[in-house]
Design a protein around this motif. Structure first.
Motif, PDB file in Angstrom:
ATOM      1  N   UNK A  64      -2.797 -21.089  21.642  1.00 58.43           N
ATOM      2  CA  UNK A  64      -3.402 -21.024  22.976  1.00 58.43           C
ATOM      3  C   UNK A  64      -2.853 -19.858  23.786  1.00 58.43           C
ATOM      4  N   UNK A  65      -1.554 -19.573  23.648  1.00 54.39           N
ATOM      5  CA  UNK A  65      -0.965 -18.455  24.367  1.00 54.39           C
ATOM      6  C   UNK A  65      -1.495 -17.124  23.853  1.00 54.39           C
ATOM      7  N   UNK A  66      -1.596 -17.023  22.523  1.00 55.00           N
ATOM      8  CA  UNK A  66      -2.146 -15.790  21.948  1.00 55.00           C
ATOM      9  C   UNK A  66      -3.591 -15.597  22.392  1.00 55.00           C
ATOM     10  N   UNK A 114      -4.986 -16.750  25.092  1.00 51.25           N
ATOM     11  CA  UNK A 114      -5.007 -16.434  26.518  1.00 51.25           C
ATOM     12  C   UNK A 114      -4.698 -14.945  26.761  1.00 51.25           C
ATOM     13  N   UNK A 115      -3.709 -14.424  26.040  1.00 52.87           N
ATOM     14  CA  UNK A 115      -3.353 -13.022  26.220  1.00 52.87           C
ATOM     15  C   UNK A 115      -4.458 -12.096  25.728  1.00 52.87           C
ATOM     16  N   UNK A 116      -5.049 -12.452  24.593  1.00 51.29           N
ATOM     17  CA  UNK A 116      -6.156 -11.643  24.081  1.00 51.29           C
ATOM     18  C   UNK A 116      -7.348 -11.671  25.032  1.00 51.29           C
ATOM     19  N   UNK A 117      -7.618 -12.830  25.608  1.00 50.35           N
ATOM     20  CA  UNK A 117      -8.724 -12.951  26.561  1.00 50.35           C
ATOM     21  C   UNK A 117      -8.463 -12.111  27.803  1.00 50.35           C
ATOM     22  N   UNK A 118      -7.231 -12.166  28.302  1.00 54.93           N
ATOM     23  CA  UNK A 118      -6.870 -11.368  29.476  1.00 54.93           C
ATOM     24  C   UNK A 118      -6.992  -9.888  29.178  1.00 54.93           C
TER      25      UNK A 118
END
Length: 609
Positions: free
Chosen positions: A4-6, A8-12
């Motif tokens: 989920x963190x990965x 989220x960062x890729x989406x940002x």
């Protein structure tokens, strides 16, 4: 780090760099068409000339191609000025695209008529001038307008998205050129690019109904009306004209400079050779009111004079790129001609190997600035580190130019030895058993040159000059490189004995060796100039200390501040009280800029008068 963190960062990251815009998408059709025509036609004009006119010596063909390149870069600067001053970006894109289309049509029907070929090159040079800055800045307008409709004007994000958007469509055009033109003769190639340019133009016109966002020029933003002074060329003319008209005036105290909000006595940057430009901002007490003098073109503001002086600070750096331009001109002429007699391991395949070489060069020059920004530039904490990094980046590009010439020299020595063995000097159609892949290193190094030195020069320009001139970074850079291409034209005639009727009977190895020596000497010159821009630690410390400046025989003291540079201490007995008052008022607003204070005694970049 979990999934989920990965995610989220890729989406940002994706949302930061990518945005959908209908207007930008239609503009991208023109970006794609410019890229396709450049890689499929313009970059291989040397091959076209030697193929269509078999009796033309290679030095004449090289001179013709370099003349086109010089004309194109000069036209870019002139049309950029006309775009900002008179026509606007949208109208300039329409005009240049039509001209580009017409030039390709004329080139298609040229045949062996040289006068038609010249006309075609002139039209194409005007057409290519519509790419930068008009088309790129117009794309910025669309993405900026989209950003404003979301959450305000985030200029850094707009510029980042523009680079990604531009590079994607430009790379797509270059890849298409590589795979769409294998074993295609010149007439059919011209028909393909003409159709693509025609479709792209009407897609661009379709966007009129959206409508397109168009930002006003800097002059419009300030005055509400459009005038020619929005262009740096017009501003330079106004400052030069006003300074010459007021050459008889003496340097006054700070209060006599027009719109001198910072209270400077000496307008920074302090370049002794161009100190006389300060007189353009002097209010003539014996003449009309300041407003009237400004309307008559006899008076400029302090900010306008400083813009031109910061532009002139680029002259020493530009001087180091003359030899660089000579190498780049060779890359678009003799490097292409070297491919004509080598065997290809992928002959009759779905890839045009010559176009592929230019695509490799372009891809390398595009990806290097991106990697540089991603891995290096973001790690710098202050302006001095950033500018030092830019100078190192340009220096590495200069080293790449030396390696490029050296690689070309070694390959040409090997090629000529093989030609000598088979006795084929007089046979221009002779194909020797030497792989064309030997040329890959020199084309890659050409890309390294452009991605490091040339792109670094553009960033250095943007870091040094005022915001209103940043859109002219690439046109001015191209103009400086065109001087090197003019030198290349002169060289091919001066060293006529090295260039014969065909490449097998020529001595390109001697020419490449000369370029290697010149590039090495130019690197030494660049190291000296870059050191003068940065200055030593002792010089930087000395500039922060109060020191005396002599002006008309009198001593001056006090504090003169430039918000963009730092502080400078001076003394003057006749204006002592005025300077004390100004010093007290400015002491609370003196700042240290991201643009560091540097000293250059030999170049006159900074220093005492």
């Amino acid at each position: 780090m979990n999934y989920s963190e990965i995610r989220s960062k890729l989406t940002t990251w994706f949302q930061y760099y990518f945005v959908f815009s209908k207007a930008a998408l239609l503009i991208s059709a023109l970006v794609f068409s410019h890229s396709l025509v450049k890689h499929a036609v313009v970059d291989v004009l040397m091959s076209y000339v030697t193929d269509e006119w078999e009796d033309v010596p290679i030095h004449i063909a090289a001179a013709a191609v370099n003349t086109y390149e010089v004309t194109s870069t000069i036209v870019v600067v002139l049309l950029a000025h006309a775009s900002d001053a008179y026509f606007g970006r949208y109208n300039m894109i329409r005009i240049t695209t039509k001209t580009y289309f017409l030039g390709l049509v004329v080139l298609w029907i040229t045949g062996t008529k040289i006068w038609l070929f010249v006309v075609a090159l002139v039209l194409i040079s005007v057409g290519t001038a519509g790419k930068e800055p008009p088309l790129k800045e117009f794309l910025v307008d669309q993405l900026r307008g989209h950003e404003q409709s979301l959450d305000g004007n985030d200029e850094i994000r707009v510029q980042a998205r523009t680079k990604v958007w531009w590079r994607f469509w430009w790379c797509l055009g270059s890849i298409t050129a590589t795979f769409a033109f294998p074993n295609v003769d010149w007439p059919n190639a011209f028909q393909i690019v003409i159709m693509v340019m025609f479709v792209a133009y009407w897609l661009f016109r379709f966007g009129e109904g959206l409508p397109y966002c168009q930002s006003p020029t800097s002059e419009e933003k300030q005055t509400g009306k459009k005038e020619a002074s929005a262009s740096p060329l017009s501003l330079a003319y106004r400052v030069l004209k006003a300074a010459i008209m007021k050459r008889h005036l003496h340097y006054p105290d700070a209060s006599k400079f027009f719109n001198n909000d910072s209270g400077e006595l000496i307008l920074l940057p302090n370049i002794p050779f161009f100190r006389w430009l300060d007189k353009a901002a002097i209010v003539d007490p014996s003449s009309h009111s300041p407003e009237e003098q400004e309307k008559q073109g006899k008076l400029c503001s302090v900010a306008q004079v400083k813009e031109i002086k910061y532009l002139l600070k680029m002259v020493p750096m530009w001087a180091t790129f003359l030899v660089y331009g000579l190498v780049e001109a060779t890359g678009s002429t003799f490097f292409v001609e070297q491919t004509s007699n080598l065997s290809s391991p992928i002959a009759n395949s779905f890839v045009d190997i010559v176009i592929a070489f230019n695509v490799i060069k372009s891809f390398t020059s595009f990806i290097l600035p991106y990697l540089y920004e991603l891995l290096i530039q973001r790690r710098w904490s202050d302006g001095r580190q950033k500018q030092g990094g830019l100078l190192v980046r340009i220096g590495v590009g200069m080293v790449s130019s030396i390696l490029c010439c050296c690689a070309a020299w070694l390959v040409e020595v090997r090629r000529l030895n093989m030609v000598e063995k088979v006795g084929g000097k007089d046979d221009s159609e002779l194909e020797i058993h030497m792989s064309i892949l030997w040329l890959v290193p020199q084309f890659c190094l050409l890309g390294f040159m452009e991605g490091l030195a040339q792109a670094g020069l553009v960033d250095f320009f943007c870091d040094l000059v005022a915001d209103s001139m940043k859109s002219y970074a690439e046109p001015f850079t191209g103009y400086i490189l065109s001087i090197g291409k003019l030198v290349n034209i002169a060289c091919v005639f001066v060293f006529r004995d090295w260039f014969r009727d065909n490449i097998n009977d020529s001595h390109l190895d001697s020419y490449y060796l000369m370029l290697t020596i010149l590039s090495s000497a130019n690197l030494c010159l660049y190291c000296f100039v870059s050191y003068e821009y940065m200055g030593g630690e002792e010089d930087a410390a000395a500039n922060k200390k109060p020191h005396a400046i002599l002006e008309d025989g009198d001593q001056v003291f006090g504090t003169v501040s430039d918000p963009s540079i730092g502080s400078l201490s001076t003394t003057h007995s006749s204006v002592r009280q005025t300077i004390r008052c100004l010093s007290a008022r400015q002491s609370s607003v003196q700042t240290t800029s991201s643009r560091p204070l540097r000293s250059s005694k030999s170049l006159g970049i900074y220093g005492d008068v």
